[in-house]
Design an enzyme around this catalytic site. Structure first.
Site, PDB file in Angstrom:
ATOM      1  N   GLU A  33     -10.324  -7.917   4.660  1.00 44.92           N
ATOM      2  CA  GLU A  33      -9.692  -9.140   5.148  1.00 44.92           C
ATOM      3  C   GLU A  33     -10.743 -10.160   5.584  1.00 44.92           C
ATOM      4  O   GLU A  33     -10.580 -11.366   5.369  1.00 44.92           O
ATOM      5  CB  GLU A  33      -8.737  -8.795   6.313  1.00 44.92           C
ATOM      6  CG  GLU A  33      -7.701  -9.852   6.569  1.00 44.92           C
ATOM      7  CD  GLU A  33      -6.516  -9.335   7.385  1.00 44.92           C
ATOM      8  OE1 GLU A  33      -6.126  -8.159   7.206  1.00 44.92           O
ATOM      9  OE2 GLU A  33      -6.001 -10.093   8.204  1.00 44.92           O
ATOM     10  N   LYS A  83       7.200   0.361   9.667  1.00 50.60           N
ATOM     11  CA  LYS A  83       6.311   1.089   8.748  1.00 50.60           C
ATOM     12  C   LYS A  83       7.103   2.019   7.834  1.00 50.60           C
ATOM     13  O   LYS A  83       6.666   2.341   6.737  1.00 50.60           O
ATOM     14  CB  LYS A  83       5.293   1.911   9.537  1.00 50.60           C
ATOM     15  CG  LYS A  83       4.279   1.072  10.286  1.00 50.60           C
ATOM     16  CD  LYS A  83       3.078   0.730   9.426  1.00 50.60           C
ATOM     17  CE  LYS A  83       2.170  -0.259  10.146  1.00 50.60           C
ATOM     18  NZ  LYS A  83       1.318  -1.001   9.223  1.00 50.60           N
ATOM     19  N   GLU A 126     -12.056 -11.640   2.546  1.00 48.27           N
ATOM     20  CA  GLU A 126     -11.043 -12.543   1.985  1.00 48.27           C
ATOM     21  C   GLU A 126     -11.055 -13.880   2.726  1.00 48.27           C
ATOM     22  O   GLU A 126     -11.013 -14.952   2.102  1.00 48.27           O
ATOM     23  CB  GLU A 126      -9.654 -11.885   2.095  1.00 48.27           C
ATOM     24  CG  GLU A 126      -8.562 -12.680   1.385  1.00 48.27           C
ATOM     25  CD  GLU A 126      -7.160 -12.092   1.588  1.00 48.27           C
ATOM     26  OE1 GLU A 126      -7.027 -11.063   2.277  1.00 48.27           O
ATOM     27  OE2 GLU A 126      -6.211 -12.688   1.059  1.00 48.27           O
ATOM     28  N   CYS A 144       0.969  -3.609  18.570  1.00 53.53           N
ATOM     29  CA  CYS A 144       1.502  -2.280  18.243  1.00 53.53           C
ATOM     30  C   CYS A 144       1.730  -1.416  19.479  1.00 53.53           C
ATOM     31  O   CYS A 144       2.596  -0.539  19.466  1.00 53.53           O
ATOM     32  CB  CYS A 144       0.557  -1.549  17.305  1.00 53.53           C
ATOM     33  SG  CYS A 144       0.155  -2.510  15.850  1.00 53.53           S
ATOM     34  N   CYS A 158      -1.035  -7.050   8.724  1.00 55.26           N
ATOM     35  CA  CYS A 158      -1.005  -5.638   9.147  1.00 55.26           C
ATOM     36  C   CYS A 158       0.355  -5.197   9.648  1.00 55.26           C
ATOM     37  O   CYS A 158       0.636  -4.008   9.732  1.00 55.26           O
ATOM     38  CB  CYS A 158      -1.992  -5.394  10.279  1.00 55.26           C
ATOM     39  SG  CYS A 158      -3.648  -5.881   9.871  1.00 55.26           S
ATOM     40  N   GLU A 172       8.125  -0.197   5.145  1.00 57.17           N
ATOM     41  CA  GLU A 172       6.938  -0.574   4.365  1.00 57.17           C
ATOM     42  C   GLU A 172       6.568   0.525   3.358  1.00 57.17           C
ATOM     43  O   GLU A 172       6.263   0.243   2.201  1.00 57.17           O
ATOM     44  CB  GLU A 172       5.771  -0.824   5.322  1.00 57.17           C
ATOM     45  CG  GLU A 172       4.508  -1.332   4.627  1.00 57.17           C
ATOM     46  CD  GLU A 172       3.322  -1.426   5.585  1.00 57.17           C
ATOM     47  OE1 GLU A 172       3.202  -0.585   6.490  1.00 57.17           O
ATOM     48  OE2 GLU A 172       2.511  -2.352   5.422  1.00 57.17           O
ATOM     49  N   SER A 191      -2.692 -12.894   4.069  1.00 59.74           N
ATOM     50  CA  SER A 191      -3.742 -12.088   3.456  1.00 59.74           C
ATOM     51  C   SER A 191      -3.090 -11.132   2.459  1.00 59.74           C
ATOM     52  O   SER A 191      -1.991 -10.625   2.704  1.00 59.74           O
ATOM     53  CB  SER A 191      -4.463 -11.293   4.535  1.00 59.74           C
ATOM     54  OG  SER A 191      -5.155 -10.219   3.955  1.00 59.74           O
ATOM     55  N   GLU A 202       6.133  -1.657  -4.263  1.00 60.96           N
ATOM     56  CA  GLU A 202       4.748  -1.966  -4.623  1.00 60.96           C
ATOM     57  C   GLU A 202       3.747  -1.006  -3.979  1.00 60.96           C
ATOM     58  O   GLU A 202       2.569  -1.041  -4.295  1.00 60.96           O
ATOM     59  CB  GLU A 202       4.404  -3.420  -4.312  1.00 60.96           C
ATOM     60  CG  GLU A 202       4.594  -3.899  -2.893  1.00 60.96           C
ATOM     61  CD  GLU A 202       5.995  -4.441  -2.589  1.00 60.96           C
ATOM     62  OE1 GLU A 202       6.963  -4.043  -3.261  1.00 60.96           O
ATOM     63  OE2 GLU A 202       6.115  -5.250  -1.651  1.00 60.96           O
TER      64      GLU A 202
END
Lengths: 596, 155
Positions: A284, A369, A287, A526, A310, A372, A330, A377
């Site tokens: 990141e 999560k 990037e 988190c 994230c 996710e 990102s 993908e």
């Protein structure tokens, strides 16, 4: 602003409190606990469950202490016979509409309604049982959240959470009278509505009306399957919270005990999401620098500010609410989803295992999560990259089930490889942490020097303020980064989606001049995640964050680029950040979604 | 822009885009469409920047804001105790026979919905019937049939 003091008596004890204090808060100051269900420190007053009623001298009715401000000369009894009688009836009435299948309920032992009922030994069922008529099928459409209306007491904590903290309002009070219920748009299944799966509603639900989809039995099944090689990864924020499941103080640093417990549960290898957090910083950070170079040197149209990716709750929020700004995100997968494909490619090869026989389990402070991991993908390895996601709470439950005495465990270390990490990775667990970790590394890449903050603690990005801003001036840039010389890198941080909206609206209107923005869906980041132990409130979030920063300071290495395993994986496998392999395994794309 | 989106935009221009504008817009859409479709609710939510669940919650709280398709003329017969004692069941029975529709249903031509309502505040002149916004007090089965006959002719 000085406030007037109000004098009153609670249970015959005189107390003087600030004007505007509620009776409930005043009683707490005197160490009297009044039971509550709809009240929550993070939320506005609702006053609808009524269990906090108290007796006020001279008043005919019993006021709800959570919703009644103190007044001069008030005389309150919190446990008079009249109060006890009323409170018992109120709880009985709630139970008449509550499916009290406590022995098999996921929330048993953690249920606030059960606690009150136990305290008052309630359960004579003096009222008509209405559950049968109201019992709806459980909604298990979402991979993250389970909704069971037969457990709902309609306290509306979830509704207030989803609205005031997350600006989503996936849940609302619908219909009326005896049909009133907490529901979604058009009573659709949870998976079909605008829900970020953040789980903040779960964290505040006093009963089991909202819980995480739990996969404990599935994980035990694979652990005991001799043909499966089960590796587990642990998120940064779990290590300062799992202790709470065993009566320890919030923020207790129990990394070593957690590793030991996971080994005793039978996981074949205990590895660390912190490793891929460090890796995320490499990807990141690169990037961001690449985007800045393209914008400043090449004059290309580049989406800036860059937004962190994230937090899967945040990702889904943006897909629904700001689909036109997806280019700003990102492309980095979250650390969990970087770990999965690396475990089933790089790691599988190193330890000579067939990835088809591998199972990757993650322990996350998060319910989003779970969603996710199910995204189509997220199959970069050719397999489902992460097979099961468990919350901190579920891990706590597994450890209890296995009869492991957590508090007494000796510290153990993560397995290698994919187990090494730095202080920069662990601070991912708290709001501002990803930003701080990224700045520590990016600044050093550009200038060759450490970030100019005492002991590399970038204090301006820390803390519980909803939106934080900071600026770092680049001094003495290396020749290849000379275009950044003297540039003030402007960053911003938001946690809680209601705060994310503030920043996103600024970007949309063009008034933002940031380069890089960190957003976490949950309040506090988190450590305040929807999968963390209950209860949660500001005080607890602060303690957990303190634990995270202590953990960081205790690490020998505190910058992601110093992680030797990260260096090694680039040398022997990935070759370079944003390289071909990284692109295939560590980066992703996003899906614009409707906002119904 | 769909027809319903245009209607919602027009109403929002008229009533504003505050949270307090929600009720008049909901009422206006019901007034012209006879009910709030999923598309209409979404359009309203987007126009007022509210969550669609929130709009749905508000709509489902009010009996007169229907979220299922209704006919052009919505007949509501008061079901509470005074009208019951004064013979609202006979009124409903006669209308069911006349319109060939069960209580709660809508005629196949989409012209009439036959519903019950809670107290309409006409206990002194029950039984009472409401057709859209028109009140018909002191009706009987015959009178009700006659009144609805008038609407039938109106088309």
């Amino acid at each position: 602003m000085s406030k007037y003091k109000v004098n009153l008596k609670i249970n015959n004890i005189a107390v003087s409190v600030d004007e505007g204090t509620t009776i409930l808060e005043a009683a707490r100051q005197l160490n009297f606990t009044i039971p509550t269900l709809c009240q929550h420190d993070d939320l506005c007053v609702a006053g609808n469950c009524r269990v906090c009623v108290v007796e006020q001298k001279g008043a005919r009715l019993l006021p709800a202490s959570c919703a009644t401000p103190v007044s001069e000369g008030m005389e309150i009894q919190t446990n008079s016979l009249k109060v006890r009688q009323a409170r018992k009836h109120i709880v009985e009435l709630l139970l008449a509409e509550h499916n009290a299948d406590c022995t098999k309920c996921f929330k048993s032992g953690y249920c606030e309604l059960q606690d009150i009922s136990n305290d008052y030994r309630i359960g004579d069922h003096i009222f008509l049982d209405l559950v049968k008529e109201k019992d709806k099928e459980r909604d298990i459409s979402s991979p993250s959240i389970e909704k069971d209306d037969s457990k709902c007491i309609r306290c509306q904590r979830c509704v207030r959470t989803c609205d005031s903290m997350q600006y989503v309002s996936a849940l609302a009070v619908t219909h009326k009278g005896n049909n009133m219920r907490i529901s979604t748009f058009m009573d659709k299944p949870m998976n079909d509505v605008v829900c970020t799966n953040c789980g903040q509603c779960i964290n505040r639900c006093p009963t089991a009306a909202l819980t995480e989809r739990n996969y404990i039995d599935e994980v035990f099944d694979v652990i005991y399957d001799p043909n499966k090689f089960v590796v587990v990864q642990t998120a940064p924020a779990t290590r300062v919270a799992i202790g709470e499941e065993f009566g320890m103080e919030p923020g207790s640093r129990v990394t070593g005990k957690m590793v030991a417990a996971l080994r005793r549960l039978g996981f074949d290898k205990v590895l660390d999401t912190d490793f891929t957090a460090d890796l995320t910083i490499m990807e990141e950070g690169t990037e961001l620098l690449t985007r800045l170079k393209e914008a400043l040197v090449d004059g290309k149209e580049v989406a800036l500010p860059m937004l962190t990716s994230c937090s899967p709750g945040w990702i889904k929020f943006q897909e629904h609410m700001y689909p036109d700004l997806l280019d700003n995100l990102s492309t980095c997968k979250s650390p969990q989803q970087m770990f999965g494909p690396l475990a089933k490619t790089y790691y599988a090869e190193k330890i000579n295992k067939n990835p088809a026989d591998m199972v990757v389990v993650s322990i996350m402070p998060c319910t989003a999560k779970k969603f996710e991991a199910e995204r189509p993908e997220m199959r970069g390895s050719g397999y489902k990259d992460v097979d099961y996601v468990l919350t901190t709470r579920e891990l706590g439950r597994m450890i209890h089930q296995a009869g492991i005495e957590f508090e007494k465990l000796e510290d153990e270390k993560y397995d290698s490889i994919l187990g090494e990490s730095t202080g920069a990775a662990v601070i991912f667990g708290s709001t501002g942490g990803v930003m701080e970790a990224a700045l520590r590394t990016a600044y050093e890449i550009v200038t060759g020097k450490e970030v100019p903050f005492t002991n590399i603690n970038i204090k301006p990005v820390r803390g519980m303020e909803g939106v934080k801003e900071a600026s770092v001036k680049i001094k003495d840039a290396k020749p290849e980064w000379s275009f950044l010389e003297g540039v003030d890198v402007n960053v911003a941080i938001a946690h809680g989606l209601v705060n994310a909206k503030i920043l996103m609206d600024k970007i949309k209107s063009g008034e933002a001049n940031y380069h890089f923005i960190e957003i976490m869906a949950c309040p506090g980041g988190c450590i305040g995640g929807g999968g963390q132990p209950m209860p949660t409130n500001m005080e607890i979030r602060k303690k957990r964050a303190a634990g995270i920063y202590e953990e960081d300071e205790a690490m020998v290495l505190r910058k992601s680029h110093e992680n030797a395993e990260v260096t090694e994986i680039y040398k022997s496998f990935l070759h370079e950040p944003l390289g071909h392999k990284s692109h295939d395994l560590l980066h992703t794309h996003y899906t614009p979604r409707k906002r119904q | 822009m769909t027809r319903i989106e245009e209607l919602v935009k027009e109403q929002a221009d008229k009533h504003g885009r505050q949270r307090t504008s929600l009720m008049p817009i909901l009422q206006a859409v019901v007034g012209s469409e006879h009910y709030l479709s999923e598309d209409a609710l979404v359009a309203i939510a987007r126009e007022l920047d509210l969550s669609s669940a929130d709009v749905f919650g508000t709509a489902t709280f009010y009996t007169f804001l229907d979220t299922v398709p209704r006919g052009k003329y919505v007949i509501r017969v008061c079901k509470t105790i005074t009208c019951h004692m004064k013979g609202k069941d006979e009124v409903i029975g006669a209308l069911e026979d006349m319109l060939k529709v069960k209580l709660g249903g809508t005629t196949t031509d989409g012209k009439f919905s036959l519903l019950q309502a809670n107290c309409l505040g006409w206990c002194h002149k029950g039984p009472v019937m409401l057709v859209n916004d028109e009140v018909y007090p002191e009706i009987s089965a015959e009178k009700a049939v006659e009144i609805i006959g008038g609407y039938l002719k109106k088309g």
